[in-house]
Write a protein that holds these residues in place. Structure first.
Motif, short mmCIF file in Angstrom:
data_model
loop_
_atom_site.label_atom_id
_atom_site.label_comp_id
_atom_site.label_asym_id
_atom_site.label_seq_id
_atom_site.Cartn_x
_atom_site.Cartn_y
_atom_site.Cartn_z
N PHE A 192 3.96 -7.89 12.23
CA PHE A 192 4.45 -6.65 12.83
C PHE A 192 3.37 -6.09 13.74
O PHE A 192 2.18 -6.30 13.49
N ASP A 193 3.78 -5.33 14.76
CA ASP A 193 2.76 -4.55 15.46
C ASP A 193 2.43 -3.37 14.55
O ASP A 193 3.17 -3.04 13.64
N ARG A 194 1.28 -2.77 14.76
CA ARG A 194 0.76 -1.76 13.83
C ARG A 194 1.72 -0.57 13.66
O ARG A 194 1.94 -0.09 12.56
N ALA A 195 2.32 -0.10 14.73
CA ALA A 195 3.23 1.05 14.65
C ALA A 195 4.46 0.72 13.81
O ALA A 195 4.90 1.53 12.98
N ASN A 199 -6.27 -7.78 2.69
CA ASN A 199 -6.07 -8.26 1.32
C ASN A 199 -5.51 -7.21 0.36
O ASN A 199 -5.43 -7.47 -0.83
N ASP A 200 -5.10 -6.05 0.87
CA ASP A 200 -4.43 -5.06 0.02
C ASP A 200 -3.01 -5.55 -0.28
O ASP A 200 -2.40 -6.26 0.52
N ILE A 201 -2.48 -5.16 -1.44
CA ILE A 201 -1.10 -5.45 -1.82
C ILE A 201 -0.29 -4.20 -1.50
O ILE A 201 -0.64 -3.10 -1.95
N ILE A 249 -2.67 -10.15 5.28
CA ILE A 249 -3.54 -11.30 5.50
C ILE A 249 -4.20 -11.30 6.87
O ILE A 249 -5.09 -12.11 7.13
N ARG A 250 -3.77 -10.41 7.77
CA ARG A 250 -4.41 -10.31 9.09
C ARG A 250 -4.24 -8.90 9.60
O ARG A 250 -3.17 -8.31 9.47
N MET A 251 -5.31 -8.35 10.16
CA MET A 251 -5.25 -7.02 10.75
C MET A 251 -5.88 -7.02 12.13
O MET A 251 -6.88 -7.69 12.36
N LYS A 311 -0.28 -8.94 9.86
CA LYS A 311 0.48 -10.03 9.26
C LYS A 311 0.47 -9.87 7.76
O LYS A 311 -0.58 -9.65 7.16
N ILE A 312 1.67 -9.94 7.15
CA ILE A 312 1.78 -9.80 5.71
C ILE A 312 2.45 -11.04 5.13
O ILE A 312 3.24 -11.69 5.80
N LYS A 313 2.11 -11.34 3.87
CA LYS A 313 2.62 -12.53 3.19
C LYS A 313 3.38 -12.11 1.94
O LYS A 313 2.86 -11.34 1.13
N CYS A 314 4.61 -12.62 1.77
CA CYS A 314 5.43 -12.32 0.60
C CYS A 314 4.77 -12.92 -0.63
O CYS A 314 4.39 -14.09 -0.63
#
Length: 66
Positions: free
Chosen positions: A46-49, A7-9, A27-29, A34-37
């Motif tokens: 994305f993968d973490r790297a 939930n960080d921006i 939104i997911r780690m 997973k990130i949301k615009c």
């Protein structure tokens, strides 16, 4: 590397093609992130790297839940 959490921006090095916002919400780690615009609401995984490579900075930390 900066610390980030759920939930960080965050701001990425390149903005989303919608051009409505440069900010994203995590939104997911896990192994993948997973990130949301914040402009159009679409999401990208994305993968973490790859995420860490494309991350520019953490704009706002999420509030801690007790």
């Amino acid at each position: 590397m900066e610390q980030y959490g759920l939930n960080d921006i965050v701001e990425m090095k390149k903005e989303h093609p919608c051009h409505k916002s440069k900010l994203w919400k995590i939104i997911r780690m896990g192994a993948d992130i997973k990130i949301k615009c914040q402009g159009c609401g679409s999401s990208i995984m994305f993968d973490r790297a790859e995420f860490e490579r494309k991350l520019k900075r953490v704009v706002q930390k999420a509030e801690k839940e007790d």
